[in-house]
Write a protein that holds these residues in place. Structure first.
Motif, PDB file in Angstrom:
ATOM      1  N   ASP A 251       0.840  -1.194   0.000  1.00  0.00           N
ATOM      2  CA  ASP A 251       0.000   0.000   0.000  1.00  0.00           C
ATOM      3  C   ASP A 251       0.883   1.254   0.000  1.00  0.00           C
ATOM      4  O   ASP A 251       2.107   1.160  -0.133  1.00  0.00           O
ATOM      5  N   ARG A 252       0.256   2.420   0.187  1.00  0.00           N
ATOM      6  CA  ARG A 252       1.000   3.675   0.146  1.00  0.00           C
ATOM      7  C   ARG A 252       2.020   3.766   1.283  1.00  0.00           C
ATOM      8  O   ARG A 252       3.182   4.149   1.064  1.00  0.00           O
ATOM      9  N   ASP A 253       1.596   3.420   2.490  1.00  0.00           N
ATOM     10  CA  ASP A 253       2.493   3.544   3.639  1.00  0.00           C
ATOM     11  C   ASP A 253       3.735   2.668   3.490  1.00  0.00           C
ATOM     12  O   ASP A 253       4.851   3.111   3.763  1.00  0.00           O
ATOM     13  N   SER A 254       3.549   1.419   3.066  1.00  0.00           N
ATOM     14  CA  SER A 254       4.699   0.526   2.926  1.00  0.00           C
ATOM     15  C   SER A 254       5.587   0.955   1.762  1.00  0.00           C
ATOM     16  O   SER A 254       6.805   0.755   1.798  1.00  0.00           O
ATOM     17  N   THR A 255       4.992   1.591   0.742  1.00  0.00           N
ATOM     18  CA  THR A 255       5.798   2.132  -0.360  1.00  0.00           C
ATOM     19  C   THR A 255       6.714   3.231   0.154  1.00  0.00           C
ATOM     20  O   THR A 255       7.925   3.220  -0.100  1.00  0.00           O
ATOM     21  N   LEU A 256       6.150   4.182   0.884  1.00  0.00           N
ATOM     22  CA  LEU A 256       6.945   5.305   1.375  1.00  0.00           C
ATOM     23  C   LEU A 256       7.965   4.860   2.419  1.00  0.00           C
ATOM     24  O   LEU A 256       9.039   5.458   2.537  1.00  0.00           O
ATOM     25  N   GLU A 257       7.656   3.799   3.159  1.00  0.00           N
ATOM     26  CA  GLU A 257       8.616   3.262   4.124  1.00  0.00           C
ATOM     27  C   GLU A 257       9.854   2.732   3.404  1.00  0.00           C
ATOM     28  O   GLU A 257      10.992   2.957   3.848  1.00  0.00           O
ATOM     29  N   ILE A 258       9.656   2.042   2.290  1.00  0.00           N
ATOM     30  CA  ILE A 258      10.791   1.524   1.523  1.00  0.00           C
ATOM     31  C   ILE A 258      11.560   2.659   0.853  1.00  0.00           C
ATOM     32  O   ILE A 258      12.794   2.615   0.749  1.00  0.00           O
ATOM     33  N   VAL A 259      10.853   3.698   0.412  1.00  0.00           N
ATOM     34  CA  VAL A 259      11.542   4.864  -0.147  1.00  0.00           C
ATOM     35  C   VAL A 259      12.491   5.447   0.897  1.00  0.00           C
ATOM     36  O   VAL A 259      13.658   5.754   0.589  1.00  0.00           O
ATOM     37  N   ARG A 260      12.026   5.585   2.118  1.00  0.00           N
ATOM     38  CA  ARG A 260      12.873   6.125   3.190  1.00  0.00           C
ATOM     39  C   ARG A 260      14.049   5.198   3.479  1.00  0.00           C
ATOM     40  O   ARG A 260      15.181   5.648   3.702  1.00  0.00           O
ATOM     41  N   TRP A 261      13.795   3.886   3.473  1.00  0.00           N
ATOM     42  CA  TRP A 261      14.868   2.931   3.731  1.00  0.00           C
ATOM     43  C   TRP A 261      15.943   3.000   2.640  1.00  0.00           C
ATOM     44  O   TRP A 261      17.143   3.019   2.942  1.00  0.00           O
ATOM     45  N   LEU A 262      15.519   3.026   1.384  1.00  0.00           N
ATOM     46  CA  LEU A 262      16.480   3.128   0.287  1.00  0.00           C
ATOM     47  C   LEU A 262      17.268   4.429   0.354  1.00  0.00           C
ATOM     48  O   LEU A 262      18.459   4.474   0.040  1.00  0.00           O
ATOM     49  N   LEU A 263      16.609   5.489   0.789  1.00  0.00           N
ATOM     50  CA  LEU A 263      17.245   6.800   0.839  1.00  0.00           C
ATOM     51  C   LEU A 263      18.304   6.873   1.930  1.00  0.00           C
ATOM     52  O   LEU A 263      19.389   7.431   1.723  1.00  0.00           O
ATOM     53  N   HIS A 264      18.022   6.284   3.079  1.00  0.00           N
ATOM     54  CA  HIS A 264      18.914   6.448   4.224  1.00  0.00           C
ATOM     55  C   HIS A 264      19.800   5.232   4.517  1.00  0.00           C
ATOM     56  O   HIS A 264      20.808   5.367   5.217  1.00  0.00           O
ATOM     57  N   GLU A 265      19.435   4.080   3.966  1.00  0.00           N
ATOM     58  CA  GLU A 265      20.236   2.878   4.229  1.00  0.00           C
ATOM     59  C   GLU A 265      20.360   2.034   2.964  1.00  0.00           C
ATOM     60  O   GLU A 265      21.424   1.974   2.354  1.00  0.00           O
ATOM     61  N   GLY A 266      19.271   1.384   2.573  1.00  0.00           N
ATOM     62  CA  GLY A 266      19.270   0.592   1.349  1.00  0.00           C
ATOM     63  C   GLY A 266      20.454  -0.352   1.281  1.00  0.00           C
ATOM     64  O   GLY A 266      20.875  -0.947   2.283  1.00  0.00           O
ATOM     65  N   HIS A 267      21.010  -0.468   0.081  1.00  0.00           N
ATOM     66  CA  HIS A 267      22.190  -1.303  -0.102  1.00  0.00           C
ATOM     67  C   HIS A 267      23.466  -0.468  -0.206  1.00  0.00           C
ATOM     68  O   HIS A 267      24.536  -1.011  -0.473  1.00  0.00           O
ATOM     69  N   HIS A 268      23.331   0.854   0.021  1.00  0.00           N
ATOM     70  CA  HIS A 268      24.512   1.702  -0.132  1.00  0.00           C
ATOM     71  C   HIS A 268      25.236   1.991   1.185  1.00  0.00           C
ATOM     72  O   HIS A 268      26.439   2.273   1.173  1.00  0.00           O
ATOM     73  N   ALA A 269      24.541   1.949   2.314  1.00  0.00           N
ATOM     74  CA  ALA A 269      25.139   2.416   3.565  1.00  0.00           C
ATOM     75  C   ALA A 269      26.393   1.628   3.942  1.00  0.00           C
ATOM     76  O   ALA A 269      27.452   2.218   4.224  1.00  0.00           O
ATOM     77  N   ASP A 270      26.304   0.301   3.959  1.00  0.00           N
ATOM     78  CA  ASP A 270      27.464  -0.511   4.352  1.00  0.00           C
ATOM     79  C   ASP A 270      28.567  -0.435   3.302  1.00  0.00           C
ATOM     80  O   ASP A 270      29.766  -0.426   3.643  1.00  0.00           O
ATOM     81  N   ALA A 271      28.176  -0.393   2.027  1.00  0.00           N
ATOM     82  CA  ALA A 271      29.182  -0.279   0.965  1.00  0.00           C
ATOM     83  C   ALA A 271      29.913   1.058   1.060  1.00  0.00           C
ATOM     84  O   ALA A 271      31.134   1.131   0.868  1.00  0.00           O
ATOM     85  N   ASP A 272      29.167   2.120   1.340  1.00  0.00           N
ATOM     86  CA  ASP A 272      29.790   3.441   1.475  1.00  0.00           C
ATOM     87  C   ASP A 272      30.765   3.469   2.659  1.00  0.00           C
ATOM     88  O   ASP A 272      31.805   4.132   2.607  1.00  0.00           O
ATOM     89  N   ALA A 273      30.413   2.742   3.726  1.00  0.00           N
ATOM     90  CA  ALA A 273      31.315   2.678   4.880  1.00  0.00           C
ATOM     91  C   ALA A 273      32.627   2.000   4.484  1.00  0.00           C
ATOM     92  O   ALA A 273      33.721   2.429   4.889  1.00  0.00           O
ATOM     93  N   ALA A 274      32.526   0.936   3.683  1.00  0.00           N
ATOM     94  CA  ALA A 274      33.733   0.250   3.217  1.00  0.00           C
ATOM     95  C   ALA A 274      34.554   1.156   2.307  1.00  0.00           C
ATOM     96  O   ALA A 274      35.796   1.170   2.375  1.00  0.00           O
ATOM     97  N   LEU A 275      33.890   1.916   1.452  1.00  0.00           N
ATOM     98  CA  LEU A 275      34.598   2.861   0.581  1.00  0.00           C
ATOM     99  C   LEU A 275      35.312   3.932   1.399  1.00  0.00           C
ATOM    100  O   LEU A 275      36.419   4.355   1.061  1.00  0.00           O
ATOM    101  N   THR A 276      34.682   4.367   2.476  1.00  0.00           N
ATOM    102  CA  THR A 276      35.293   5.376   3.350  1.00  0.00           C
ATOM    103  C   THR A 276      36.599   4.863   3.942  1.00  0.00           C
ATOM    104  O   THR A 276      37.619   5.563   3.957  1.00  0.00           O
ATOM    105  N   LEU A 277      36.573   3.617   4.415  1.00  0.00           N
ATOM    106  CA  LEU A 277      37.785   3.040   4.980  1.00  0.00           C
ATOM    107  C   LEU A 277      38.851   2.822   3.914  1.00  0.00           C
ATOM    108  O   LEU A 277      40.049   2.986   4.180  1.00  0.00           O
ATOM    109  N   MET A 278      38.440   2.466   2.702  1.00  0.00           N
ATOM    110  CA  MET A 278      39.397   2.280   1.610  1.00  0.00           C
ATOM    111  C   MET A 278      40.150   3.581   1.325  1.00  0.00           C
ATOM    112  O   MET A 278      41.335   3.559   0.980  1.00  0.00           O
ATOM    113  N   ARG A 279      39.457   4.702   1.456  1.00  0.00           N
ATOM    114  CA  ARG A 279      40.090   6.001   1.202  1.00  0.00           C
ATOM    115  C   ARG A 279      40.910   6.477   2.402  1.00  0.00           C
ATOM    116  O   ARG A 279      41.621   7.485   2.320  1.00  0.00           O
ATOM    117  N   GLY A 280      40.780   5.781   3.529  1.00  0.00           N
ATOM    118  CA  GLY A 280      41.494   6.184   4.732  1.00  0.00           C
ATOM    119  C   GLY A 280      40.811   7.295   5.486  1.00  0.00           C
ATOM    120  O   GLY A 280      41.428   7.944   6.342  1.00  0.00           O
TER     121      GLY A 280
END
Length: 334
Positions: free
Chosen positions: A178-207
């Motif tokens: 429904d609408r609520d669960s759609t917007l919940e996933i939008v927020r999750w993708l925006l703030h965490e999704g599959h990028h958050a942990d990868a970005d943390a690894a990239l941060t450490l790679m750059r020192g």
């Protein structure tokens, strides 16, 4: 029937029966993907099946002797043929385990396509009549990579996919109903999704100093995909993405449209979701090229799959190079 005479079999026929039994066992086990059994267990099962399928030579000879003939069957030849088939099955399983079989199949498929002269490039499709405003076309451009991947027009909200198909997919992928669960996933993708942990690894790679995310979960995938992209000329060490959030932003832009077709979002809601993706993208990137490179890396890191990264980069390259591309027709800062 008890009184029916048995037809003597040649060594080749007996061995072929053993091989077919093993292949049937393999098909039965492989048919459950995803959730495929452990490869070691699979190989043990196949070997057991091969042993079970191997003919009992004493029984065959007794049956043939009862018919007054050995039927020309050489026991040593039968045993050797069976051993060869078992060795072939073992070699096949080893190739499946170390990935060489998949590589050989991909190379063979590519060679066949080349021989047939087939073009496997990605097509940028446009609607016969575009009904979008320039601003709406700009927002759709942020969804373009997956629109091309799904063989849809880059300048049309309309879709040939049935609403019930979208509903089933969204519920399966993200439990959206429904609408609520759609917007919940939008927020999750925006703030965490599959990028958050990868970005943390990239941060450490750059020192750099880590501020959020769990780098351990994706460190290996990030390292391998970064090396793959640099080795294949997708980027240099200097232009390697600092974030893979574009992978999630492209999905947000498409999710708005998918949810609209499901009836979960109004048309206004759909454009607002796309606007969120566009605004976030412009905060992180300064060009379509940076956005596309982040998308390609994010898709590769998603499952740690170089082939996923390659596919994404092929689509990004088409968007960056072809005149029909919205990325060539619409300025990043428009």
């Amino acid at each position: 029937m008890a009184n029916e005479k048995m037809k003597p079999q040649s060594p080749e026929e007996i061995a072929r029966a053993a091989q077919e039994a093993a292949l049937e066992q393999m098909r039965a086990m492989m048919g459950s993907i995803p959730g495929m059994p452990d490869m070691g267990d699979m190989q043990a099962q196949i070997m057991a099946q091969m042993q079970a399928a191997m003919p009992d030579l004493a029984e065959i000879q007794a049956q043939q002797a009862a018919m007054g003939t050995l039927g020309g069957v050489d026991a040593a030849a039968v045993a050797e043929a069976a051993r060869q088939n078992m060795a072939q099955a073992a070699a096949t399983m080893q190739a499946m385990q170390d990935g060489s079989l998949e590589k050989e199949l991909r190379e063979a498929n590519a060679a066949a396509l080349d021989w047939l002269g087939e073009d496997d490039s990605w097509e940028i499709k446009h609607a016969a009549t575009c009904r979008l405003t320039p601003e709406q076309q700009r927002l759709m451009a942020f969804a373009a990579p997956l629109l091309i991947y799904n063989d849809e027009a880059v300048d049309a909200v309309e879709s040939e996919v049935l609403p019930e198909t979208y509903r089933a997919q969204l519920q399966s992928w993200w439990n959206i109903t429904d609408r609520d669960s759609t917007l919940e996933i939008v927020r999750w993708l925006l703030h965490e999704g599959h990028h958050a942990d990868a970005d943390a690894a990239l941060t450490l790679m750059r020192g750099d100093q880590l501020e959020a995310g769990n780098p351990e979960d994706k460190a290996g995938d990030v390292q391998s995909i970064a090396e793959f992209m640099i080795e294949n000329g997708y980027c240099t060490a200097e232009t390697l993405p600092k974030t893979v959030i574009a992978w999630d932003l492209v999905r947000i832009a498409n999710l708005g449209r998918w949810a609209y077709h499901c009836g979960y979002l109004s048309e206004g809601d759909m454009w607002q979701v796309m606007q969120v993706a566009a605004d976030t993208a412009r905060k992180h990137f300064s060009s379509w090229e940076e956005y596309g490179r982040s998308f390609a890396m994010g898709r590769g890191v998603w499952h740690g799959d170089e082939e996923d990264c390659q596919t994404a980069w092929e689509i990004v390259s088409a968007l960056l190079e072809e005149e029909a591309s919205p990325w060539r027709q619409i300025s990043w800062n428009a």
